[in-house]
Enzyme design. Structure first.
Site: not given
Length: 299
Positions: A196, A246
């Site tokens: 991420t 994220e």
């Protein structure tokens, strides 16, 4: 005085929604007709912060507003005025005189509910009358409604805080977004096979309802990628209450640390929750990824 004459849209423009778009469109049309620079004049601090003494949660920070205005509406210059007590208490005619003089304004476009000057005595109607006296063009744009609702930043904030992102985007006229530099994280996503990128909302900007969103990530090289984005406190991997953003970018493996990225939020898929272990979390992220693919394929 600035030599280039300007047509300006005047307002705060939080979110830069479809009501604001009507002002921008008229400003660009007038600028082309009279050979002026299409511009926006706005404030760096929401006036209500000083007028009412409380901070207004915003849809975008100043950089975000400027980026949206410039990217989407053909506005060539965005000018910020520092809103302080001097500006708040300035007689409205003096304010008009000052911006005309400093920016060589030939035309002003405002919304129907625009107020300004000491005690809010300046309004759209008075502005038009005074501009006529000065030989300056002026347009007042009426309220824009959708589904019987007057489009406003306040209403859109409520939608985003409730996670109603698709509806919010209809009233914005573009996807709600966050632009930030990619920060380093704990690299747990990489270990799970779902790396991420980590971002944060600026101070003073509203945080959408916690949860997972179908999103798109726009990189500084002009490319666009679909992504699964989590907004929240990551209860499975962290015990802090720090809110992060994220994004797991699908079918992508480049390192983006330090690069500027824009994440656009399209649909709230599910609530954020704590998983029993990383394996369960990883499986859910992959399910979220599949749901995101299907969502964008259906569009």
């Amino acid at each position: 005085m600035n030599e280039q004459k300007r047509a300006i849209a005047l307002g705060f423009f939080d979110g830069v929604h479809i009501g604001h778009a009507a002002l921008m469109s008229r400003t660009c049309d007038v600028a082309e007709q009279i050979g002026a620079l299409p511009s926006v004049l706005t404030f760096d601090v929401h006036p209500d912060t000083l007028v009412h003494g409380h901070e207004v949660p915003l849809l975008n920070d100043n950089a975000g507003r400027k980026e949206i205005i410039s990217r989407l509406f053909g506005i060539e210059d965005v000018v910020f005025i520092h809103f302080n007590k001097e500006i708040m208490h300035m007689p409205w005619k003096q304010f008009v005189d000052s911006i005309i003089r400093e920016l060589n304004v030939a035309w002003i476009v405002v919304g129907h509910d625009f107020t300004f000057g000491d005690r809010g005595e300046g309004n759209a109607q008075r502005l038009c009358g005074y501009c006529e006296e000065l030989g300056i063009g002026c347009d007042v744009i009426p309220a824009v409604t959708k589904d019987g609702i007057v489009v406003s930043s306040t209403y859109i904030r409520e939608l985003i805080e409730n996670g109603e992102m698709e509806k919010a985007n209809e009233y914005l006229g573009h996807p709600h977004s966050l632009t930030d530099t990619v920060h380093t994280g704990f690299k747990l996503g990489t270990k799970m096979g779902t790396p991420t990128i980590n971002m944060f909302f600026p101070r003073g900007v509203i945080i959408p309802r916690f949860g997972v969103y179908a999103a798109k990530v726009h990189l500084d090289d002009g490319s666009c990628h679909i992504a699964v984005t989590n907004i929240g406190i990551r209860p499975t991997v962290s015990e802090t209450k720090s809110v992060s953003v994220e994004s797991y970018i699908l079918d992508f493996d480049e390192i983006l640390y330090g690069r500027t990225v824009r994440v656009e939020f399209y649909k709230h898929l599910r609530e954020e929750r704590k998983f029993s272990d990383f394996e369960e979390l990883s499986k859910q992220i992959r399910r979220d990824a599949e749901e995101t693919r299907l969502y964008f394929e259906s569009k």
